[in-house]
Each structure stands twice: as C-alpha cells, then as structure tokens.
Design a protein around this motif. Structure first.
Motif, short mmCIF file in Angstrom:
data_model
loop_
_atom_site.label_atom_id
_atom_site.label_comp_id
_atom_site.label_asym_id
_atom_site.label_seq_id
_atom_site.Cartn_x
_atom_site.Cartn_y
_atom_site.Cartn_z
N SER A 66 0.81 -1.21 0.00
CA SER A 66 0.00 0.00 0.00
C SER A 66 0.84 1.26 0.00
CB SER A 66 -0.93 0.01 1.21
OG SER A 66 -0.17 0.11 2.39
N THR A 67 2.11 1.16 0.45
CA THR A 67 2.94 2.37 0.53
C THR A 67 4.02 2.38 -0.53
OG1 THR A 67 4.38 1.29 2.14
CG2 THR A 67 2.58 2.61 3.01
N ARG B 64 1.39 13.09 0.26
CA ARG B 64 0.88 11.71 0.31
C ARG B 64 1.46 10.96 1.50
NH1 ARG B 64 1.69 12.19 -5.28
NH2 ARG B 64 3.67 11.05 -5.16
N GLY C 227 -0.22 12.37 4.68
CA GLY C 227 -1.68 12.30 4.75
C GLY C 227 -2.34 13.65 4.84
N ARG D 137 -2.89 -0.28 7.20
CA ARG D 137 -2.48 0.34 5.94
C ARG D 137 -2.07 1.79 6.16
NH1 ARG D 137 -3.49 -1.73 0.90
NH2 ARG D 137 -4.65 -3.69 0.79
N GLU E 108 -2.85 4.31 4.49
CA GLU E 108 -3.97 5.24 4.31
C GLU E 108 -4.70 5.52 5.62
OE1 GLU E 108 -4.05 2.93 0.30
OE2 GLU E 108 -3.38 2.59 2.36
N GLN F 211 -9.25 11.62 0.72
CA GLN F 211 -8.60 10.36 1.05
C GLN F 211 -9.57 9.18 0.98
OE1 GLN F 211 -5.73 9.95 4.07
NE2 GLN F 211 -5.30 12.13 4.23
N ALA G 174 -9.13 6.02 -1.56
CA ALA G 174 -9.05 4.64 -1.06
C ALA G 174 -10.01 3.73 -1.81
CB ALA G 174 -9.34 4.61 0.44
N VAL H 139 -9.31 0.15 5.59
CA VAL H 139 -9.02 1.57 5.75
C VAL H 139 -10.06 2.24 6.65
CG1 VAL H 139 -8.66 3.79 4.58
CG2 VAL H 139 -7.86 1.67 3.51
#
Length: 359
Positions: A10-11, A34, A37, A140, A142, A161, A165, A178
């Motif tokens: 995810s990253t 990013r 956040g 995650r 996010e 966001q 997602a 998430v």
C-alpha cells in the motif's frame, strides 16, 4: 497476505518517491503530502503563513523538501494533531529542528511558546505516532493519513482520502482495511478520553457515509438484475449504528444486486410490513450490541411467506454484526464481515441458485 506485506504494497508509491531522498534532490510537495496524509494546499499554506516549508527553491523547478524540512513538517503535523494551535506548533517545530527564523524576513507574531507546555518530541517512531495520536496499530498507510485528517477536522482532506481509497482498492478492501480500522481507533480514543474526540468521530462517520452513498459516481456498477427480488437491509429496533449496512448496500450495488435500505432503529412492525410488501430474497438484520439482537424478530421474519399457494416464498435471514453471538444466530447463516456477507447474498442471484429459500 500478511499485514507487513499489505502495508509494504500500500505504501510502495510513496516509498518509491522517498527512496531517492537526499539533501540535493529532496522530494516534491505532492509526494510529501501523500506521505503525511495532508493535502498539498495545506503544506503550501503552512509554508506561506508559518515558514514551515522547503529550503530548496531552485529557479524554474518544483520546490524540494530536504530531510530537515521533512522532520520539521512532521513535527508540525504531530503537534497540530494533539490540539496545539498551528502558529504555536510551527514555532516549536522550527525551534526543535534548528530553523527558528522565518524565511524572507517575516515577522513572528506573539511571544515564543513554552515548548515544555506542548507534547514532547517522540524519542522513537512508534506505530501510533503517525496517526494523529490515535491507537491504530499495524494498519495500511492510508489509515494514518485518514486519522490525521480526522483529528484536524479537515473535511476536504477526509473526502479526498476516502475517495482515493475506494478508487484505488475497491469498496470492500477500502471498508475493511481503511475505514473500519480508523473508525475503531477513533472510537477507542473517544472512550478513553471522556468527552474529547466526539466531534472527530462524528465528522469521520459522516464522510464515510457520504463516500458510501456516492459509490455509484465513484465506481462503475452493472445494471440491476431484471425482475430480481431485492435484499432488505435494516438495523434492529433500537440499533443506531447503520454504517456497516451502508457499506453492504454499496457493495451489493457494485454487483447489480437490488437493495432496500431501511437504515437505523427500524421498528419491528415497519420491518415486517416492508418484507411483506417487497417479497425480498434476503433480509439483513444488523445488531451492534447484544441488547439489540432480537432472535424472536429474526425468526419471525424468516417465517414470513408471500405469493400464490404452492409457490410461496420466504426470505433468507442474515443476522449481521457483533451483537449476534453464535448461540443466538443458530439456524441462520454466519456472517463474519463484509466480504462474507456479499458472497452469501450474491449466491442467491447465481444462475443455478433456487428461486425459493426456506429454513
């Protein structure tokens, strides 16, 4: 897939942008936004108003953030997430990271803050530090950005966001990996801090609900199955937590399954009337707490019949939610989460599925 591998996957986009980080190259505002956040607009505003910005400003190129700049803005995020006023947080961030003077000769307003009165700088990077002080654990990336936006009450960033997602992972993964972990973290923080964070929980829940209801505009969805009986979704009497049902409604809509969403705290008489009028293929009864999980109601709904003699139909009843323990849901399908509920319900619409379900 393990939690570590999911987190790495995810990253990957952000770490790909960060692995070339050096004092000469730095990273762009978008890549840093990013990672933290926050929105790029927020970073530019902090730079303009408080001097929390990149040191490298090459002519005709994007501004680049060096490691010292990143450490400073991370401190700014941490302090604002704990409730410090932005101007005060900025001054402390500059003091702690050796950039006390504002660039360009800007004047600082007000006295220097008492750094000891603000949350101390962390000695080590802990898993919860990047999530606005919320107890997130291993989740995650996010989730951390979503938590920071929620704690700051940053509604535009929450909307951005959540939409990202869903578009990136699809509804089921976005909900289970998430939205739910972040909602649970906010709930735990609220329970452990008295009346604080109520506004955070309400704002996050509202934007999650808005995202779920806006699903038809976010993702392509098939046409509803022609002539198919709907799925009725309702919270049991007295149950106010309807977000999980909204997620299930959206997930079924992705697959063209017709639904009738009745929402929170549906009176028993209204639920029974809606079942008789719509003749559904299934009825989902959500109960968050044991006190709202009514086994007699579930059995009553399962016993309803309609249609002509010899071809009468009855609905499949799916008790859902943590309020239904194993003993209470005996005789009904088990539902351990959104994915399992979707699979159970969509099977009713497969070509080889029987048209009448009985218990």
């Amino acid at each position: 897939m393990t939690a570590e591998s999911r987190s790495a996957e995810s990253t990957s986009e952000d770490t790909g942008a960060m692995d070339t980080l050096s004092a000469d190259a730095g990273v762009t505002t978008g890549a840093l936004a990013r990672r933290l956040g926050v929105s790029p607009t927020t970073l530019r505003s902090w730079d303009r108003r408080y001097g929390i910005g990149p040191a490298l400003r090459a002519e005709g190129r994007h501004r680049r953030w060096a490691p010292a700049d990143i450490a400073m803005v991370e401190e700014m995020c941490r302090l604002t997430a704990t409730g410090a006023p932005p101007a005060e947080a900025a001054r402390v961030a500059r003091l702690r990271h050796g950039t006390d003077d504002l660039p360009g000769g800007q004047d600082r307003e007000g006295p220097e803050p008492d750094a000891a009165a603000l949350p101390p700088a962390p000695d080590t990077a802990r898993s919860g530090d990047a999530g606005g002080g919320l107890p997130l654990g291993e989740v995650r990336q996010e989730c951390r950005g979503l938590a920071r936006a929620a704690v700051r009450l940053d509604a535009p960033e929450l909307e951005r966001q959540l939409t990202a997602a869903v578009e990136r992972h699809g509804l089921t993964v976005a909900w289970e990996e998430v939205m739910v972990p972040t909602l649970h973290a906010v709930g735990r923080k609220w329970e452990s801090s008295g009346d604080r964070y109520v506004e955070v929980e309400h704002l996050l829940s509202w934007h999650v609900s808005c995202t779920l209801r806006g699903m038809p505009m976010l993702l392509p969805r098939p046409r509803p199955l022609p002539g198919a009986a709907p799925v009725v979704l309702a919270c049991t009497p007295g149950e106010q937590h309807s977000l999980p049902l909204e997620a299930l409604t959206a997930a079924l809509g992705e697959r063209g399954v017709p639904t009738r969403m009745l929402g929170a705290a549906v009176p028993a008489e209204a639920l029974l009337a809606s079942v008789r009028r719509t003749g559904p293929a299934a009825v989902v009864l959500w109960a968050q707490a044991r006190s709202t999980a009514s086994v007699p109601l579930a059995r009553h709904v399962a016993g309803l019949q309609w249609g002509a003699a010899g071809a009468r139909g009855r609905p499949l009843v799916l008790p859902a939610g943590p309020g239904w323990d194993r003993r209470a849901s005996t005789g009904f399908p088990r539902c351990a989460g959104l994915s399992e509920a979707v699979k159970t319900l969509t099977r009713l619409y497969e070509d080889d599925a029987p048209t009448v379900r009985t218990h």
